[in-house]
Design a protein around this motif. Structure first.
Motif, PDB file in Angstrom:
ATOM      1  N   PRO A 182       0.795  -1.227   0.000  1.00 25.62           N
ATOM      2  CA  PRO A 182       0.000   0.000   0.000  1.00 25.62           C
ATOM      3  C   PRO A 182       0.829   1.279   0.000  1.00 25.62           C
ATOM      4  CG  PRO A 182       0.259  -0.784   2.233  1.00 25.62           C
ATOM      5  CD  PRO A 182       1.119  -1.660   1.368  1.00 25.62           C
ATOM      6  N   TYR A 183       1.971   1.263  -0.685  1.00 26.84           N
ATOM      7  CA  TYR A 183       2.880   2.404  -0.573  1.00 26.84           C
ATOM      8  C   TYR A 183       3.260   3.043  -1.905  1.00 26.84           C
ATOM      9  CZ  TYR A 183       6.355  -1.121  -1.883  1.00 26.84           C
ATOM     10  OH  TYR A 183       7.032  -2.116  -2.538  1.00 26.84           O
ATOM     11  N   ASP A 184       3.025   2.365  -3.011  1.00 27.84           N
ATOM     12  CA  ASP A 184       3.468   2.876  -4.305  1.00 27.84           C
ATOM     13  C   ASP A 184       2.319   2.786  -5.292  1.00 27.84           C
ATOM     14  OD1 ASP A 184       4.951   3.597  -6.592  1.00 27.84           O
ATOM     15  OD2 ASP A 184       5.432   1.500  -7.000  1.00 27.84           O
ATOM     16  N   ASN A 185       1.569   3.873  -5.431  1.00 32.53           N
ATOM     17  CA  ASN A 185       0.432   3.874  -6.343  1.00 32.53           C
ATOM     18  C   ASN A 185       0.742   4.750  -7.550  1.00 32.53           C
ATOM     19  OD1 ASN A 185      -2.033   3.760  -7.638  1.00 32.53           O
ATOM     20  ND2 ASN A 185      -3.236   4.254  -5.828  1.00 32.53           N
ATOM     21  N   GLN A 186       0.798   4.119  -8.700  1.00 30.19           N
ATOM     22  CA  GLN A 186       1.075   4.855  -9.934  1.00 30.19           C
ATOM     23  C   GLN A 186      -0.212   5.236 -10.662  1.00 30.19           C
ATOM     24  OE1 GLN A 186       4.266   5.678 -10.592  1.00 30.19           O
ATOM     25  NE2 GLN A 186       4.721   4.655  -8.655  1.00 30.19           N
ATOM     26  N   GLY A 187      -1.354   4.970 -10.036  1.00 29.46           N
ATOM     27  CA  GLY A 187      -2.635   5.304 -10.647  1.00 29.46           C
ATOM     28  C   GLY A 187      -3.195   6.598 -10.096  1.00 29.46           C
ATOM     29  N   VAL A 188      -4.509   6.669  -9.995  1.00 29.55           N
ATOM     30  CA  VAL A 188      -5.169   7.882  -9.507  1.00 29.55           C
ATOM     31  C   VAL A 188      -4.822   8.150  -8.050  1.00 29.55           C
ATOM     32  CG1 VAL A 188      -7.423   8.960  -9.076  1.00 29.55           C
ATOM     33  CG2 VAL A 188      -7.049   7.635 -11.165  1.00 29.55           C
ATOM     34  N   GLY A 189      -4.787   7.080  -7.247  1.00 32.56           N
ATOM     35  CA  GLY A 189      -4.440   7.236  -5.838  1.00 32.56           C
ATOM     36  C   GLY A 189      -5.611   7.569  -4.942  1.00 32.56           C
ATOM     37  N   ASP A 190      -6.795   7.701  -5.518  1.00 40.56           N
ATOM     38  CA  ASP A 190      -7.991   8.068  -4.766  1.00 40.56           C
ATOM     39  C   ASP A 190      -9.180   7.734  -5.654  1.00 40.56           C
ATOM     40  OD1 ASP A 190      -9.743   9.095  -2.914  1.00 40.56           O
ATOM     41  OD2 ASP A 190      -8.860  11.091  -2.841  1.00 40.56           O
ATOM     42  N   ALA A 191     -10.382   7.957  -5.142  1.00 43.59           N
ATOM     43  CA  ALA A 191     -11.542   7.827  -6.002  1.00 43.59           C
ATOM     44  C   ALA A 191     -11.466   8.884  -7.108  1.00 43.59           C
ATOM     45  CB  ALA A 191     -12.829   7.995  -5.201  1.00 43.59           C
ATOM     46  N   ALA A 192     -11.958   8.538  -8.273  1.00 38.47           N
ATOM     47  CA  ALA A 192     -11.967   9.452  -9.415  1.00 38.47           C
ATOM     48  C   ALA A 192     -13.383   9.973  -9.639  1.00 38.47           C
ATOM     49  CB  ALA A 192     -11.472   8.730 -10.669  1.00 38.47           C
ATOM     50  N   PRO A 193     -13.535  11.098 -10.328  1.00 34.90           N
ATOM     51  CA  PRO A 193     -14.882  11.549 -10.679  1.00 34.90           C
ATOM     52  C   PRO A 193     -15.635  10.437 -11.405  1.00 34.90           C
ATOM     53  CG  PRO A 193     -13.264  13.241 -11.210  1.00 34.90           C
ATOM     54  CD  PRO A 193     -12.490  12.015 -10.842  1.00 34.90           C
ATOM     55  N   VAL A 194     -16.917  10.302 -11.122  1.00 34.77           N
ATOM     56  CA  VAL A 194     -17.684   9.231 -11.756  1.00 34.77           C
ATOM     57  C   VAL A 194     -17.652   9.405 -13.270  1.00 34.77           C
ATOM     58  CG1 VAL A 194     -19.182   8.926  -9.751  1.00 34.77           C
ATOM     59  CG2 VAL A 194     -19.874  10.501 -11.564  1.00 34.77           C
ATOM     60  N   GLY A 195     -17.589   8.280 -13.976  1.00 27.90           N
ATOM     61  CA  GLY A 195     -17.562   8.318 -15.434  1.00 27.90           C
ATOM     62  C   GLY A 195     -16.197   8.568 -16.027  1.00 27.90           C
ATOM     63  N   SER A 196     -15.135   8.509 -15.220  1.00 27.28           N
ATOM     64  CA  SER A 196     -13.790   8.769 -15.734  1.00 27.28           C
ATOM     65  C   SER A 196     -13.244   7.614 -16.568  1.00 27.28           C
ATOM     66  CB  SER A 196     -12.825   9.045 -14.576  1.00 27.28           C
ATOM     67  OG  SER A 196     -13.176  10.210 -13.871  1.00 27.28           O
ATOM     68  N   TYR A 197     -13.831   6.437 -16.419  1.00 25.76           N
ATOM     69  CA  TYR A 197     -13.368   5.252 -17.135  1.00 25.76           C
ATOM     70  C   TYR A 197     -14.457   4.772 -18.084  1.00 25.76           C
ATOM     71  CZ  TYR A 197      -9.353   5.152 -14.060  1.00 25.76           C
ATOM     72  OH  TYR A 197      -8.190   5.478 -13.399  1.00 25.76           O
ATOM     73  N   PRO A 198     -14.092   3.956 -19.080  1.00 27.38           N
ATOM     74  CA  PRO A 198     -15.071   3.530 -20.084  1.00 27.38           C
ATOM     75  C   PRO A 198     -16.242   2.770 -19.459  1.00 27.38           C
ATOM     76  CG  PRO A 198     -12.832   3.010 -20.805  1.00 27.38           C
ATOM     77  CD  PRO A 198     -12.739   3.434 -19.368  1.00 27.38           C
ATOM     78  N   PRO A 199     -17.447   2.907 -20.032  1.00 30.72           N
ATOM     79  CA  PRO A 199     -18.604   2.167 -19.536  1.00 30.72           C
ATOM     80  C   PRO A 199     -18.528   0.703 -19.942  1.00 30.72           C
ATOM     81  CG  PRO A 199     -19.195   3.346 -21.529  1.00 30.72           C
ATOM     82  CD  PRO A 199     -17.787   3.768 -21.184  1.00 30.72           C
ATOM     83  N   ASN A 200     -19.309  -0.126 -19.266  1.00 34.22           N
ATOM     84  CA  ASN A 200     -19.375  -1.530 -19.670  1.00 34.22           C
ATOM     85  C   ASN A 200     -20.404  -1.700 -20.783  1.00 34.22           C
ATOM     86  OD1 ASN A 200     -21.907  -1.542 -18.464  1.00 34.22           O
ATOM     87  ND2 ASN A 200     -21.375  -2.977 -16.845  1.00 34.22           N
ATOM     88  N   GLY A 201     -20.729  -2.939 -21.095  1.00 34.91           N
ATOM     89  CA  GLY A 201     -21.628  -3.203 -22.205  1.00 34.91           C
ATOM     90  C   GLY A 201     -23.026  -2.683 -22.027  1.00 34.91           C
ATOM     91  N   TYR A 202     -23.425  -2.374 -20.804  1.00 36.58           N
ATOM     92  CA  TYR A 202     -24.744  -1.804 -20.541  1.00 36.58           C
ATOM     93  C   TYR A 202     -24.712  -0.278 -20.411  1.00 36.58           C
ATOM     94  CZ  TYR A 202     -26.497  -6.530 -19.519  1.00 36.58           C
ATOM     95  OH  TYR A 202     -26.879  -7.845 -19.604  1.00 36.58           O
ATOM     96  N   GLY A 203     -23.541   0.312 -20.635  1.00 38.63           N
ATOM     97  CA  GLY A 203     -23.433   1.764 -20.509  1.00 38.63           C
ATOM     98  C   GLY A 203     -23.284   2.247 -19.083  1.00 38.63           C
ATOM     99  N   LEU A 204     -22.882   1.355 -18.181  1.00 39.77           N
ATOM    100  CA  LEU A 204     -22.723   1.698 -16.764  1.00 39.77           C
ATOM    101  C   LEU A 204     -21.254   1.976 -16.456  1.00 39.77           C
ATOM    102  CD1 LEU A 204     -24.977  -1.150 -15.344  1.00 39.77           C
ATOM    103  CD2 LEU A 204     -25.638   1.225 -15.755  1.00 39.77           C
ATOM    104  N   HIS A 205     -21.009   2.992 -15.649  1.00 41.31           N
ATOM    105  CA  HIS A 205     -19.642   3.370 -15.312  1.00 41.31           C
ATOM    106  C   HIS A 205     -19.284   2.943 -13.887  1.00 41.31           C
ATOM    107  CE1 HIS A 205     -18.853   6.120 -18.769  1.00 41.31           C
ATOM    108  NE2 HIS A 205     -20.173   6.183 -18.779  1.00 41.31           N
ATOM    109  N   ASP A 206     -18.029   2.552 -13.709  1.00 41.85           N
ATOM    110  CA  ASP A 206     -17.450   2.280 -12.383  1.00 41.85           C
ATOM    111  C   ASP A 206     -18.188   1.176 -11.622  1.00 41.85           C
ATOM    112  OD1 ASP A 206     -15.606   4.521 -12.700  1.00 41.85           O
ATOM    113  OD2 ASP A 206     -17.319   5.818 -12.290  1.00 41.85           O
ATOM    114  N   MET A 207     -18.745   0.211 -12.341  1.00 45.43           N
ATOM    115  CA  MET A 207     -19.357  -0.927 -11.655  1.00 45.43           C
ATOM    116  C   MET A 207     -18.293  -1.764 -10.963  1.00 45.43           C
ATOM    117  SD  MET A 207     -22.656  -0.792 -11.874  1.00 45.43           S
ATOM    118  CE  MET A 207     -23.112  -2.428 -11.321  1.00 45.43           C
TER     119      MET A 207
END
Length: 296
Positions: A182-207
């Motif tokens: 839990p010490y080296d995060n190369q990603g966002v590092g926290d929750a991101a604004p909703v919808g920041s990542y691609p939706p799934n096949g039903y058009g839902l984000h962050d499932m």
């Protein structure tokens, strides 16, 4: 909300964690579910309209915490804290701390703020806090089966919401931990604004990823088919509630779904539709939020 047509869910997984087993068919009726997780902006509107006070803001009763120093029994919540370096991953206390004053509006404690984070998912939400919001909005929380069915986006038996590959073409498809936990995060590092990542096949984000989400199901250490130990539905609910609690605790635990930004392949590969986690009803944390559903 997005309408999800009913069908048969091949629920669970035999590949990863024991509580995801056994894989079994589960019929799911048509329902609607939020396209995004409930945000700070959404929750602020609810609190403004109702004056609701979340569990994390309420005074604690010393009788509920025998042996604890009364001086420590102040309102607050659990907040993730990165470590300076590698630690024993068997002890979650290495990276979680009790933070007095932390709640949804001040997620890191007194003086922190959600200014600039209104489109982030609301966190530090206990089960009853999510239920209260849903009732105000005229909706409900999803069941575990509904959440998993929706998260799969129409894919049958896939490991992830987008297929079987962890990072297709090396590109993360969900907000999860990238690097050494839990010490080296190369990603966002926290929750991101909703919808920041691609939706799934039903058009839902962050499932999957971003924040864990509450469901209405009581936690069991393995999936129970609806035909297992058939009893009166009311009695069954009471038995499941009691059985879900940890030893020496009367507090029922519900199933969280979806994983969070803290899920790391080397520690917690749970940003998958089949993944699940137990959570005491009275405990919100800095990586737990929710979304709502509605009968079709």
């Amino acid at each position: 909300m997005v309408l999800i047509e009913g069908g048969v869910l091949l629920m669970g997984s035999d590949e990863f964690y024991p509580d995801e087993r056994p894989v079994h068919p589960r019929e799911v009726r048509s329902f609607r579910i939020d396209r995004f997780e409930v945000t700070n902006e959404d929750y602020r509107r609810f609190v403004h309209d109702t004056g609701y006070v979340t569990v994390a803001e309420r005074e604690l009763n010393p009788a509920d915490f025998p042996g604890a120093d009364p001086a420590d029994l102040v309102p607050g919540a659990m907040v993730f804290t990165p470590t300076p370096g590698p630690v024993d991953l068997r002890d979650w206390r290495n990276w979680w701390r009790w933070q007095p004053g932390a709640y949804w509006r001040e997620p890191y404690g007194r003086g922190s703020t959600i200014a600039g984070r209104l489109r982030h998912p609301v966190v530090h939400i206990a089960f009853e806090d999510a239920v209260a919001y849903a009732e105000w909005a005229g909706v409900r929380l999803p069941t575990e089966a509904e959440h998993e069915y929706a998260a799969r986006g129409g894919l049958v038996g896939a490991r992830f919401a987008w297929g079987d590959e962890l990072y297709p073409a090396g590109v993360p498809q969900a907000n999860s931990w990238l690097g050494h936990f839990p010490y080296d995060n190369q990603g966002v590092g926290d929750a991101a604004p909703v919808g920041s990542y691609p939706p799934n096949g039903y058009g839902l984000h962050d499932m999957t990823g971003n924040v864990w989400e509450w469901t209405t199901d009581y936690y069991t250490p393995r999936h129970l088919r609806l035909t297992d130990n058939p009893v009166d539905p009311g009695k069954r609910k009471n038995l499941l509630a009691a059985a879900s609690a940890q030893e020496h605790s009367p507090m029922p635990r519900r199933v969280l779904k979806g994983g969070s930004h803290l899920c790391s392949p080397e520690y917690c590969l749970r940003f998958r539709p089949a993944a699940r986690s137990p959570q005491a009803e009275d405990t919100g944390m800095s990586h737990i939020g929710f979304r709502c559903a509605l009968d079709a």
